[in-house]
Motif scaffolding. Sequence first.
Motif, short mmCIF file in Angstrom:
data_model
loop_
_atom_site.label_atom_id
_atom_site.label_comp_id
_atom_site.label_asym_id
_atom_site.label_seq_id
_atom_site.Cartn_x
_atom_site.Cartn_y
_atom_site.Cartn_z
N VAL A 20 -10.09 12.99 -26.06
CA VAL A 20 -11.09 12.22 -25.30
C VAL A 20 -12.49 12.44 -25.87
CG1 VAL A 20 -12.27 12.11 -23.06
CG2 VAL A 20 -9.77 12.05 -23.16
N MET A 21 -12.83 13.68 -26.17
CA MET A 21 -14.18 13.98 -26.65
C MET A 21 -14.41 13.43 -28.05
SD MET A 21 -14.59 17.78 -24.96
CE MET A 21 -16.33 18.04 -25.22
N LEU A 22 -13.36 13.37 -28.87
CA LEU A 22 -13.48 12.76 -30.19
C LEU A 22 -13.83 11.28 -30.05
CD1 LEU A 22 -13.15 13.15 -33.28
CD2 LEU A 22 -10.71 12.64 -32.99
N ASP A 23 -13.14 10.58 -29.15
CA ASP A 23 -13.45 9.17 -28.90
C ASP A 23 -14.87 9.00 -28.36
OD1 ASP A 23 -11.11 8.06 -29.79
OD2 ASP A 23 -10.19 7.86 -27.80
N ASP A 24 -15.27 9.88 -27.45
CA ASP A 24 -16.57 9.72 -26.80
C ASP A 24 -17.74 10.01 -27.74
OD1 ASP A 24 -15.23 8.97 -24.57
OD2 ASP A 24 -15.92 10.61 -23.28
N PRO A 39 -22.88 13.48 -26.52
CA PRO A 39 -23.59 14.05 -27.67
C PRO A 39 -22.67 14.99 -28.46
CG PRO A 39 -24.29 15.11 -25.64
CD PRO A 39 -23.39 13.98 -25.24
N PRO A 40 -23.01 15.32 -29.69
CA PRO A 40 -22.23 16.30 -30.46
C PRO A 40 -22.08 17.58 -29.64
CG PRO A 40 -23.86 15.25 -31.85
CD PRO A 40 -24.15 14.79 -30.46
N THR A 41 -20.87 18.12 -29.62
CA THR A 41 -20.54 19.19 -28.66
C THR A 41 -19.78 20.34 -29.30
OG1 THR A 41 -20.48 17.58 -26.83
CG2 THR A 41 -19.32 19.67 -26.49
N LEU A 42 -20.18 21.55 -28.92
CA LEU A 42 -19.39 22.76 -29.16
C LEU A 42 -18.68 23.08 -27.86
CD1 LEU A 42 -18.58 25.44 -30.65
CD2 LEU A 42 -20.73 26.41 -29.78
N TYR A 94 -12.33 27.36 -30.18
CA TYR A 94 -13.44 26.44 -29.94
C TYR A 94 -13.22 25.15 -30.72
CZ TYR A 94 -15.21 27.92 -34.52
OH TYR A 94 -15.32 28.18 -35.86
N SER A 95 -13.87 24.10 -30.24
CA SER A 95 -13.91 22.82 -30.96
C SER A 95 -15.34 22.44 -31.23
CB SER A 95 -13.31 21.68 -30.10
OG SER A 95 -11.99 21.91 -29.74
N ILE A 96 -15.58 21.85 -32.38
CA ILE A 96 -16.84 21.17 -32.66
C ILE A 96 -16.50 19.69 -32.82
CG2 ILE A 96 -18.74 20.86 -34.28
CD1 ILE A 96 -18.33 23.82 -35.08
N VAL A 97 -17.14 18.84 -32.01
CA VAL A 97 -16.95 17.40 -32.13
C VAL A 97 -18.30 16.82 -32.54
CG1 VAL A 97 -15.97 15.34 -31.08
CG2 VAL A 97 -15.34 17.58 -30.19
N ALA A 98 -18.33 16.21 -33.72
CA ALA A 98 -19.60 15.82 -34.32
C ALA A 98 -19.51 14.42 -34.93
CB ALA A 98 -19.98 16.81 -35.42
N PRO A 99 -20.64 13.76 -35.11
CA PRO A 99 -20.64 12.52 -35.88
C PRO A 99 -20.09 12.80 -37.28
CG PRO A 99 -22.72 12.78 -34.72
CD PRO A 99 -21.98 14.07 -34.57
N VAL A 100 -19.32 11.87 -37.79
CA VAL A 100 -18.68 12.07 -39.09
C VAL A 100 -19.71 12.14 -40.22
CG1 VAL A 100 -18.27 9.64 -39.73
CG2 VAL A 100 -16.59 11.42 -40.38
N THR A 101 -20.94 11.69 -39.95
CA THR A 101 -22.00 11.78 -40.95
C THR A 101 -22.28 13.23 -41.35
OG1 THR A 101 -23.65 11.76 -39.17
CG2 THR A 101 -23.18 9.66 -40.27
N LEU A 102 -21.94 14.18 -40.47
CA LEU A 102 -22.18 15.60 -40.76
C LEU A 102 -21.39 16.06 -41.99
CD1 LEU A 102 -23.82 17.97 -39.47
CD2 LEU A 102 -21.70 18.63 -38.31
N VAL A 103 -20.23 15.44 -42.22
CA VAL A 103 -19.38 15.83 -43.36
C VAL A 103 -19.19 14.68 -44.34
CG1 VAL A 103 -18.18 17.66 -42.09
CG2 VAL A 103 -17.28 15.33 -42.00
N ASP A 104 -20.07 13.70 -44.26
CA ASP A 104 -19.94 12.51 -45.11
C ASP A 104 -19.93 12.90 -46.59
OD1 ASP A 104 -19.91 9.68 -45.69
OD2 ASP A 104 -21.97 9.96 -46.38
#
Length: 259
Positions: free
Chosen positions: A30-34, A41-44, A98-108
């Motif tokens: 769910v958080m990946l989709d959101d 927002p990007p979340t730890l 833990y999970s980090i859910v971030a915009p994919v631009t972080l690892v572009d």
Amino acid sequence: MSRSGWHDHAWHLVHAGPQAPALHMALDDVMLDDVSAGRRPPTLRIWEWAASAVVMGRFQSLRNEVDMQAAQRHGIEVVRRISGGGAMFIEPGNTITYSIVAPVTLVDGMTFEQAYAFMDQWVIEALATLGIKAWYQPLNDITSSVGKIAGAAQARRGGAVLHHVTMAYDIDAVRMLDVLRVGREKLSDKGTTSAQKRVDPLRRQTGLPRDVVIERMIEIFRSRHGGLVSDRLRADELARAQALARDRFGTPEWTALLP
């Protein structure tokens, strides 16, 4: 698409009470989709576990990885996550996840190996402040001179990347080897009879309580990445995750899925 940096994002922290293994799998989904859709927002997210579990990678075979009779005997739930990688053995109080859910631009533009190393760097720094010399071991481990400390996995969907890590704070090696078939094979292949030689828990290396280790991790993330706003799961996020846990992640069909 241009690559973004940690400081380009306003990071939020979610650290809820103990939750069921299948719900954790659903929350990542769910958080990946959101985050991808800009609804969160990007979340730890720091996980707390309500039950012991084996968490399999998306592409693993249940039959090959897990001794289900042993799992049932020990009261261990078996679930499957949306990311690849190997099986993780989880015990409440003995595991830091833990999970980090971030915009994919972080690892572009990064290879998977580069992305894993990049996403794990802050944890390696946190461990260093606790006296542990740890490093990234390709493709998805954090290790030290006395053994593996953690395993990571990633998934990308739409405009977001999910990076989650399970760290061994303490471990019941006998129970782990009773349940995980691959763990047995790796140990017998290496001619060693002790899982402690492969996995070295943080408790033994630091002598610190689990919550102190987690607090240090949060401190380092906050200082290194430009802040961390305390947050909680929204009611709609939790409701969608609970439905997903019921209809997919908690079902025998998903758990026994063959790729």
